[in-house]
Design an enzyme around this catalytic site. Sequence first.
Site, mmCIF file in Angstrom:
data_model
loop_
_atom_site.group_PDB
_atom_site.id
_atom_site.type_symbol
_atom_site.label_atom_id
_atom_site.label_comp_id
_atom_site.label_asym_id
_atom_site.label_seq_id
_atom_site.Cartn_x
_atom_site.Cartn_y
_atom_site.Cartn_z
ATOM 1 C CB ILE A 130 -0.995 -0.063 1.230
ATOM 2 C CG1 ILE A 130 -1.875 -1.164 1.269
ATOM 3 C CG2 ILE A 130 -1.801 1.311 1.226
ATOM 4 C CD1 ILE A 130 -2.652 -1.400 2.381
ATOM 5 N N GLY A 131 0.654 2.046 -1.400
ATOM 6 C CA GLY A 131 1.714 3.232 -0.937
ATOM 7 C C GLY A 131 0.913 4.587 -0.793
ATOM 8 C CB SER A 133 2.057 6.361 4.857
ATOM 9 O OG SER A 133 0.839 6.434 5.789
ATOM 10 C CD GLU A 249 -5.632 -0.594 5.282
ATOM 11 O OE1 GLU A 249 -5.908 0.052 4.123
ATOM 12 O OE2 GLU A 249 -4.978 -0.345 5.992
#
Lengths: 383, 374
Positions: A130-131, A133, A249
């Site tokens: 997951i990109g 933050s 999520e």
Amino acid sequence: MHSFRFSAEPLPPEAEAARASVRAFLDAERAAGHFVPHRTSWTTFDAAFSRRAGAAGLIGLTLPEAYGGHGRSGLVRFVVTEEMLAAGAPCGAHWIADRQSGPQILRHGTEAAKRAILPRICRGDCAFGIGMSEPNSGSDLAAVRTRAVRDGDDWVINGSKIWTTNAHQVDYLLALVRTGEPGPDRHGGLTQFIVDMAAPGVTVRPILDLSGHHEFNEVFFTDYRVPDAMRVGAEGAGWGLVTEELAFERSGPDRFLSDYRLLVELVDRIGPEPDRFQAVETGRMVAQLTALLGMSASVARLLDQGVVPGVEAALVKDVGNGFERAVPEIARRLVPVEPSLTVQGDAFREALGGVTLRAPSFTLRGGTREVLRGVIARGLGLR
Amino acid sequence: MSRTDHAEAGDAVDGIVLDQVERLLAQHLTPALLAACDGAAGAAAWPADLWAALAESGLPLALVPEAEGGIGLTATTAAQLIRRCGRAALPLPLPETVAGAALWAAAGGQAGDDALSLVPGGSPVRIAPHADGFVLDGRAAQVPWGGSVPALLLDAVDAAGVPHLVRVTAPGTLRDTHHDLAGEPRDTLDLTGRTVPADDVRTAPGWAAEAGVPSVDSVGAWVRAQQMVGALETCLGSALDHAQERQQFGRPLAKFQAIQHMLAEAAGHVAAATAAADLAAACWSDPRFVLATAVAKARCGEAAGHVAAIGHQIHGAMGFTQEHPLHRATRRLWSWRDEFGSDALWQERIGRAVCAGGGAALWPMLVRLRGGAG
């Protein structure tokens, strides 16, 4: 009157029927010594386990058969998910792709991306990170600064991402980057891309967690080229997409079953004749867990019907993370041991040590507790 | 009719009954009546007109099957009815009557529409054969409106330790009366020497009783859990309204992040308590009933303390007075969580069952509890 109605209907028969097949798979895996339940968690990266799970038909359950999936309901997937968690299976090599990246690509990706990637996800042979933050952005995704600039058929990305789980082992990141101005609500100008970790221009710096384990990373992009066909959703539509993705999520049983194996080891360690303190506290945890399982199944049902229950999902995560954080604290009060990661042969001590060191992440990942409470407050009409 | 038509017809009846309850409560439960019934502020009244109106609507037999003269609501809808009573702080044992009449009918008894109360099992009553029936020995303690109702339902144990479900009509001698924190009467009655006809002694249905857990206690705990959901909703709703209306430091309380977080925490407790009580509602007359009720009583009881504390903190000094209605919800929450077994007692029962089964049996138990195949 604010009332919450969590349907107490049992899961549908086709979902319950799936339980037997996932249990048979997990029994065989344990019997073969492929994983030790209290030493692994759902974030543990094990590519071989994921390929076997894919071969057993346990990944990509909700994706269409045309893309290698199984065309099943979200509730079938829910049952497979909770059984994996309860067993302490090492799902890290397929979890994120199965839970959110695959479904996002199906809904918003190009045909080329779907054909190239979805069948591999279903085989358990394609891991995602997951990109979202970035350094200095934390849970404030509107602060994303990594920028993509259009160059012919490609986009050129510069910037960095952080806290990327298993970035050193995954095939792709689904990255949220800035392609335009934020606008008055700060939610504009963000776009998602599938970035190929094997392409040139990416470097990964490991970040060790409290237990010394390498799971987190910082990822740097230097003139990193992504074809426009790997854009997910319209240019500037990224905020809406990540909001939708976060409902998936936040509401799953992975938000309260992270340390389920510690609870199992605790019950075994207490034994069949608990004292009153042990019985009361164990019963209290089980009552909390039962309520969470009901809430989570209800939200899964809504998601399956195409409703995006943002507030209910946030409630599952907030209450669920509170439970997860409490389990090791209660366990240590019920059984006096000194936790350790290096003592083998004492499953309770090992599990307690591992969970104690992992627990601070529970109320961070997927949005901090404080951000979640803001989402809930908005849903209650307070902001 | 197809199955769906049946379900829709049932839903329509359920909706009508719930609307009717809502209307009756709104019409009758004036602040003056609630104050008159509040025993903590003086002698408590039994609001006979309100009971008559509720009984006339057939509500005491809401959960008794139609074939046995009841309305035949589903337990899920009956639970909603009881939650509405909890929301409105109804000072009458309609919830006890609804569940008690259904339990009595399930045990093969003939249920009437008189008010019926449930006797907590704290100090067991003994029972022995006598002439054509049975004779009782012991006291019924802490009975909600025990001195006002025409009938009680209790678990009594015979010389061999076998439990029986007993209906005692015109229960008689009041030994002691006091009020719970909400000002509702909790009476003690002397039952020693009382004879009951054989027809009023039954074996409780297996789903309602389990080893060591009397059936009336489990049904009473089920009732209190559903009532607590209603009171939790009232408490949270009042806090949300107050936070939006009340201005402090130049802006509404609701705009302060600390206040938002407190209310979000309270909402989480309400949501979890509701989910647990929903499960118990779905398990009425099911083999999972006692365990699901244990979970609901434990979870609602835990939520009660947190939500009441947050509710009062948000309301400030105003909520600490009898002039503001918040206390009708919070005083009930503080009472109900300890009645028919405290949350700690039910937690202990769950914990003992889980530990006896061992770690590997826990997951299948959780799956079965939610209605799966374990």
